[in-house]
Design a protein around this motif. Structure first.
Motif: not given
Length: 137
Positions: A5, A9, A67, A115-116, A119-120, A122-123, A127
């Motif tokens: 990850a 990034r 995010d 998408l980033v 993901l940030v 959600k996780l 992460l």
């Protein structure tokens, strides 16, 4: 997966960090191009957009409210695609093709930034290798 990850990034933001620096180091040249595309207050817009993508890129890179950083990048990319790469206005086929490629690149990067963001959010802290968790929950 934390290292993967982080590498993702890093690779994602390299473009934004280089471009943001160029916006500030080469403001006059970039503002001239923006003005030719009809951007109002092109010099100020160039400087502000440079700061926007530098801040957004650094936030994603360092994992400081990544995010929010991703949303800042979207805030740069979508208007840039529409204002600077309006391929539908071009009459020359080669210029039209070049602008279409740039438009599609910006929109694809905006999709990746969204998408980033997802993901940030959600996780969150799962992460890994971030300084803070997400701002949005």
């Amino acid at each position: 997966m934390d290292v993967v990850a982080l590498i993702g990034r890093i690779l994602f933001v390299l473009l934004f960090l280089g471009s943001g620096f160029a916006h500030l180091a080469q403001t006059e040249a970039m503002a001239g191009y923006a003005a030719s595309k009809g951007v109002p207050n092109a010099r100020l817009a160039t400087q502000l957009s440079g700061v926007l993508i530098l801040v957004g890129g650094l936030m994603v890179l360092l994992g400081i409210w990544a995010d929010l950083g991703a949303l800042l990048l979207v805030l740069f990319l979508v208007p840039t695609a529409l204002l600077m790469h309006a391929f539908w206005k071009e009459t020359d086929p080669q210029a039209r093709q070049l602008e279409m490629i740039q438009f599609q690149k910006d929109m694809a990067l905006a999709g990746a930034a969204l998408l980033v963001f997802a993901l940030v959010v959600k996780l969150g802290d799962d992460l890994g290798l971030t300084i803070t968790g997400p701002l949005f929950r």
